[in-house]
Scaffold this active site. Sequence first.
Site, short mmCIF file in Angstrom:
data_model
loop_
_atom_site.label_atom_id
_atom_site.label_comp_id
_atom_site.label_asym_id
_atom_site.label_seq_id
_atom_site.Cartn_x
_atom_site.Cartn_y
_atom_site.Cartn_z
CG HIS A 102 -1.98 1.03 1.15
ND1 HIS A 102 -1.76 2.35 1.47
CD2 HIS A 102 -3.27 0.95 0.76
CE1 HIS A 102 -2.87 3.04 1.28
NE2 HIS A 102 -3.81 2.21 0.84
CD GLU A 172 -5.33 1.69 -3.28
OE1 GLU A 172 -6.47 1.99 -2.93
OE2 GLU A 172 -4.39 1.54 -2.49
P1 PGA Z 1 -9.33 6.19 0.06
O1 PGA Z 1 -8.15 5.15 0.35
O2 PGA Z 1 -10.51 5.43 -0.40
O3 PGA Z 1 -9.54 6.86 1.39
O4 PGA Z 1 -8.80 7.13 -0.99
C1 PGA Z 1 -7.89 4.11 -0.49
C2 PGA Z 1 -6.72 3.36 0.05
O5 PGA Z 1 -5.92 3.93 0.80
O6 PGA Z 1 -6.55 2.18 -0.22
#
Ligand code: PGA
Length: 263
Positions: A102, A172
């Site tokens: 992450h 992401e």
């Molecule tokens: P968020 O976070 O939905 O708050 O943008 C996503 C994540 O950190 O995986």
Amino acid sequence: MKKIIVANWKMNPETPREARELFAKVKRAASRLRRAEAVICPPAIFLPLLRSGKNLALGGQDMFEEPRGAPARPNGRSGGYTGSISAAQIKYVGAEYVILGHSERRRLGETDELINRKVRLALKTGLRVILCVGEAARDLRGDYLQVLRGALERGLERVARGELKDLIIAYEPVWAIGGEASAADTPEGFLEQALFLKKILAGKFGQKSALTAPILYGGSVTPDNAAAFLTRGEASGLLVGHESLRADHFNSILRLSDAAHHD
Ligand code: PGA
């Protein structure tokens, strides 16, 4: 294939009671799903308090890269790993999944090489891996594509084709993550990056295996944009951060995902 909707609770909530309450609400909604399933990733300390259920699995948010800790040695070279949690420990308190790489862990110094050690250990331990990749910024020259390629290739080094069935990729973009992010990506933007990632997977594991690897979208997912990522963006699922802490919002994301499908 069912849509995979992952909740990343991060370092929330504060008390076991809140964790149980939030989980119970999601559990009810998840039990009614037909074409989607939820994976709740609470802080590891809450894992033993929660029981998976119908369309509802548990996951860790991270783990240590060594399989077990040894007691500290007298020469000071400790192999004890104080404060860390192992893949086996996560598994034996009920997690089937683990999020690795992450961006909030990468920001603390985790490299692709370290993440790769975790990925291989998690797969060997029998956990399903949700590997996160994403660029800090998108540039017109396309330098960010090299960041994505590097994260995916190095993150999956020495992973065998046969292990791909336990691998989920979460795309992401870092600039889209968190409550203060300026905006989510667009479904079209996601689709483009997802195709790029698939191409890299195909190069590494072969066309057929690459096609089956789910690619999730994460970064400021809300009830307002969730469906579009799954339909126009063709995402295999979503990784939801701050909105997963609000049971009503997360449950509507689950319901919308259940109803969303593309041809
Ligand atoms: P968020 O976070 O939905 O708050 O943008 C996503 C994540 O950190 O995986």
